[in-house]
Enzyme design. Structure first.
Site, mmCIF file in Angstrom:
data_model
loop_
_atom_site.group_PDB
_atom_site.id
_atom_site.type_symbol
_atom_site.label_atom_id
_atom_site.label_comp_id
_atom_site.label_asym_id
_atom_site.label_seq_id
_atom_site.Cartn_x
_atom_site.Cartn_y
_atom_site.Cartn_z
ATOM 1 C CE LYS A 119 4.365 -9.175 -2.658
ATOM 2 N NZ LYS A 119 3.646 -8.347 -3.654
ATOM 3 C CG ASN A 142 6.028 -7.569 2.056
ATOM 4 O OD1 ASN A 142 6.498 -6.549 2.541
ATOM 5 N ND2 ASN A 142 5.086 -7.546 1.125
ATOM 6 C CG HIS A 189 6.320 -1.226 -5.584
ATOM 7 N ND1 HIS A 189 5.710 -0.481 -4.600
ATOM 8 C CD2 HIS A 189 5.961 -2.519 -5.361
ATOM 9 C CE1 HIS A 189 5.018 -1.288 -3.810
ATOM 10 N NE2 HIS A 189 5.150 -2.518 -4.253
#
Length: 456
Positions: A119, A142, A189
């Site tokens: 990302k 982010n 996660h």
């Protein structure tokens, strides 16, 4: 979204929470900034917020009941299972996040990037492509800069490029980027999301509100990602480094090719890219797709692809000392990211791995360790888990470190000329550091001062 005179609870006093509190107070709201802990901040940041009128509730959360707050804004690092979020939902109080809040005050088209890995690199590359083309561009989310702090400075002729995580997307309800990008989906996660279905559902919110005229860019080579295209109401653009596509961005004879609307155009050669590894080729293909549909011309695209050097803490070259290259991949916080890092190099590798496990399985990483690694140095909460997975594959050249400095020194002592010392932990940093950046910066400092560290 009308905030004036509303009472808003901001949960989580990290970077995102501070930005939200500052933003909503400027909008005329009453802000209460809450955190279960008592965070310490440099430069009197909390005092400045208090001076602006923000109320603080640190070391515990205030009671949330019907009529107590008009809105609850969750920081991405705080799960929706905490008491104020549960109480708000039980009492009909809207719960949102910083990403959704920023979206309501944004005039600019948004290019949003998510995925398990890649990302940050892809976000930075897309931002560089727009900036090099002369377009005023905000790069945030982010990647480190809360969007809410900057979005109102940009107009409809500008572009916002946002890295968005599954945590941010959990609280997104109307968020709708002009271009969404999902790079890949692999287990990560799971300690927060519970299972892969929930994790995929969170990632999928990036395109849930898209309409005809919007675009979703998906990795054709990644099965979990590719199958999401059937659910899109916008136009799906696939990218692939393995297959020539009828429509999309792909590789043919060592060239990056765009084929949209039936016309094939060569952008540049894959050998022209400055960032190493097959995964970075995928990131480049995604960036080409996302910017091409926004009107960036081929010449400008090619120039940026050739000049872009990557981002800090992601396969970042630190130094070459006595014939050993040191690579900082502190952002490799899950096994799949570390597998991709190992695949990026042909030289024998001394790997430093370990940290806080996020519910990951290390078996596939262990297979790659057996294939690519000469010496494995483990540390942190996951040290024994990683070591056990490696031993199960009959890999025995394992060193255990008591702390991070010892891990780097053991790796340095084990490395031979022509080797690579690779920090790619496959784990989060939170058992030893505030974040992966702090971990990567310490690695860089130790390497660049390795002689004095050896003497001490």
């Amino acid at each position: 979204m009308e905030l004036k005179s509303k009472k808003v609870l901001v949960v989580g006093a990290g970077k995102s929470g501070l930005a939200v509190a500052h933003f909503i107070v400027k909008k005329g709201a009453v802000a209460v900034l809450a955190d279960a802990n008592n965070p310490a901040y440099p430069d009197d940041q909390l005092a400045e917020l208090v001076a602006e009128g923000v109320e603080l509730s640190l070391g515990g959360y205030p009671d949330v009941k019907k009529g107590s707050f008009d809105l609850v804004v969750m920081s991405p690092g705080v799960p929706l299972t905490v008491e104020p979020a549960r109480a708000a939902l039980d009492n009909g109080i809207p719960v949102t996040g910083e990403l959704e809040l920023a979206y309501h005050f944004t005039e600019s088209p948004i290019v949003a990037i998510t995925g398990t890995n890649g990302k940050t690199t892809t976000t930075a590359l897309i931002g560089a492509i727009f900036q090099d083309a002369g377009i005023s561009t905000l790069v945030g989310g982010n990647i480190g800069l809360p969007l809410v702090a900057e979005v109102e400075k940009y107009c409809s002729n500008d572009v916002i490029v946002a890295e968005v995580s599954s945590f941010q997307l959990e609280t997104a309800s109307s968020f709708k980027p002009k271009v969404g990008v999902i790079l890949n989906i692999t287990p990560d996660h799971l300690d927060r999301h519970g299972n892969m279905d929930n994790y995929i559902a969170a990632k999928s919110r990036i395109y849930a509100n898209q309409e005809p005229g919007d675009y979703i860019v998906l990795n054709y080579d990644d099965p979990l990602t590719a199958e999401l295209g059937a659910k899109s109401r916008g136009e799906t653009i696939y990218f692939s480094r393995r297959k020539e596509l009828e429509n999309g961005v792909f590789v043919v004879e060592g060239k990056i090719v765009v084929k949209l609307g039936g016309k094939a155009e060569v952008i540049c050669g894959i050998d022209d890219l400055s960032i190493p590894g097959a995964h970075n080729l995928e990131n480049a293909l995604a960036a080409v797709a996302a910017t091409k549909v926004m009107g960036i011309n081929n010449r400008s695209l090619a120039a940026t692809l050739k000049n872009f050097k990557g981002v800090a803490h992601r396969l970042e070259f630190v130094a070459e000392i006595n014939g050993v290259r040191y690579i900082n991949d502190s952002k490799g916080t899950n096994p799949d990211a570390s597998i991709k890092a190992l695949e990026a190099y042909d030289e024998p590798i001394v790997l430093i791995a370990g940290g806080k496990n996020k519910g990951s399985d290390f078996s596939e990483l262990a297979e790659k360790i057996k294939e690519k690694v000469r010496v494995l140095v483990v540390l942190g909460q996951s040290a024994e888990l990683i070591a056990e997975a490696a031993r199960a594959r009959r890999f025995e050249n394992i060193l255990a470190a008591a702390n991070f400095k010892e891990a780097v020194m053991l790796a340095s002592q084990a490395a031979r000329p022509g080797n690579i010392v690779l920090l790619s932990p496959a784990c989060a940093s939170w058992d030893m550091f505030k974040n992966f950046e702090e971990r990567g910066e310490l690695f860089r400092d130790i390497v660049l001062n390795i002689k004095s560290y050896r003497e001490n």
